[in-house]
Scaffold this motif. Sequence first.
Motif, PDB file in Angstrom:
ATOM      1  N   PRO A 253      14.720 -57.230   8.004  1.00  0.00           N
ATOM      2  CA  PRO A 253      15.101 -57.938   6.765  1.00  0.00           C
ATOM      3  C   PRO A 253      15.079 -56.984   5.572  1.00  0.00           C
ATOM      4  O   PRO A 253      14.263 -56.054   5.520  1.00  0.00           O
ATOM      5  N   LEU A 254      15.969 -57.198   4.631  1.00  0.00           N
ATOM      6  CA  LEU A 254      16.000 -56.358   3.433  1.00  0.00           C
ATOM      7  C   LEU A 254      14.771 -56.639   2.590  1.00  0.00           C
ATOM      8  O   LEU A 254      14.604 -57.726   2.042  1.00  0.00           O
ATOM      9  N   GLY A 255      13.910 -55.657   2.476  1.00  0.00           N
ATOM     10  CA  GLY A 255      12.670 -55.796   1.728  1.00  0.00           C
ATOM     11  C   GLY A 255      12.015 -54.437   1.553  1.00  0.00           C
ATOM     12  O   GLY A 255      12.643 -53.390   1.786  1.00  0.00           O
ATOM     13  N   ASN A 256      10.743 -54.425   1.151  1.00  0.00           N
ATOM     14  CA  ASN A 256      10.046 -53.167   0.914  1.00  0.00           C
ATOM     15  C   ASN A 256      10.049 -52.255   2.131  1.00  0.00           C
ATOM     16  O   ASN A 256      10.293 -51.050   2.024  1.00  0.00           O
ATOM     17  N   LEU A 257       9.753 -52.819   3.308  1.00  0.00           N
ATOM     18  CA  LEU A 257       9.663 -51.993   4.508  1.00  0.00           C
ATOM     19  C   LEU A 257      11.007 -51.374   4.849  1.00  0.00           C
ATOM     20  O   LEU A 257      11.074 -50.185   5.215  1.00  0.00           O
ATOM     21  N   TYR A 258      12.067 -52.139   4.741  1.00  0.00           N
ATOM     22  CA  TYR A 258      13.404 -51.604   5.038  1.00  0.00           C
ATOM     23  C   TYR A 258      13.758 -50.470   4.087  1.00  0.00           C
ATOM     24  O   TYR A 258      14.132 -49.365   4.520  1.00  0.00           O
ATOM     25  N   TYR A 259      13.642 -50.711   2.788  1.00  0.00           N
ATOM     26  CA  TYR A 259      14.058 -49.723   1.803  1.00  0.00           C
ATOM     27  C   TYR A 259      13.214 -48.450   1.874  1.00  0.00           C
ATOM     28  O   TYR A 259      13.742 -47.332   1.846  1.00  0.00           O
ATOM     29  N   PHE A 260      11.909 -48.607   1.971  1.00  0.00           N
ATOM     30  CA  PHE A 260      11.055 -47.429   1.899  1.00  0.00           C
ATOM     31  C   PHE A 260      10.992 -46.669   3.219  1.00  0.00           C
ATOM     32  O   PHE A 260      10.630 -45.495   3.228  1.00  0.00           O
TER      33      PHE A 260
END
Length: 306
Positions: A253-260
């Motif tokens: 899901p697009l969120g902190n874990l994905y982006y970072f």
Amino acid sequence: MSDPSHTAGSEGMPEGRSPRFTQWIALVVFSTVTLGSSVELRNASSMATTSDQRWAIFCSGVACMHLHPLTSIFVVGTIAEGILILILSVFWSATVAVVSDAGRGLAVSADGAVSNGNLYYFSWAGFVCTIMLIVSFLRSVYGVDVPGEIKSRSARLTLWSARLASALIVMGSCAKILGDECDVSDDKMFCRRTKFGLSVGVIGVVFSLSVVGLKIATSSAPFVAEGAAAIFLAVMDGFGVAYITSAKGPGSPLGNLYYFTWISFVGSLMLTASCVQDYQAAQQNDPTVPSGNPNVHMDNLEVPDV
């Protein structure tokens, strides 16, 4: 200490107008969007006023003081402005933490996906803006060039620091998912990938923190060790992106874990590329460095700032 009014004038700004006027206006926009999203969310769910809403109101009020000459004299280039910026940076840090917490359900759903884009993205934008305000205030009022000091301290220190920050977020996000979902979930593949993501975050923190510590303490780090660490992290983050952000991974899901997770991978690639460029530059400048033996003279290698 330089004269604040002289400093403001030297940056081409009208008398009484803050050299950080653009950043303050941007913060007004970010605060307004965050406030509007928070109020809409509260009205839709009958939630009580949350801390991020109070921070948004406060940020907007302080920033609006720069719009009128009478009120701007109380904040432009003064200690009061510095204190306000510091307070706002703390508040926006808390806002990002609250908004990004899936357990609160404000901008991130229970599965870690962004459910309220305006609240999520503009909260992060407000936090970044406060950091820019701190850097601008220190430069214009006290003559402290934070980016310049970091750059002159050691090559790639900024990149390693950013890599450390992203690894901390990956580690924290995976740890939270592991504690919240894997205790009650029967999806073994999901939990294995979450544990792998946690391992990626921990290893990234250890490696990045070690290099940052060496660069701060000694203004340098053994070039071979730094290059090896960058290559290792790039390979590890490549597997991390593949397993963490895939359809069955905790970062899908697009969120902190994905982006970072992606930010960590890109940062590791940039570090590797920088080390390779410095090694090639050293070969051109020092013919005694053979192309087949990177250990010769590399511990004392003089590298340009990047």
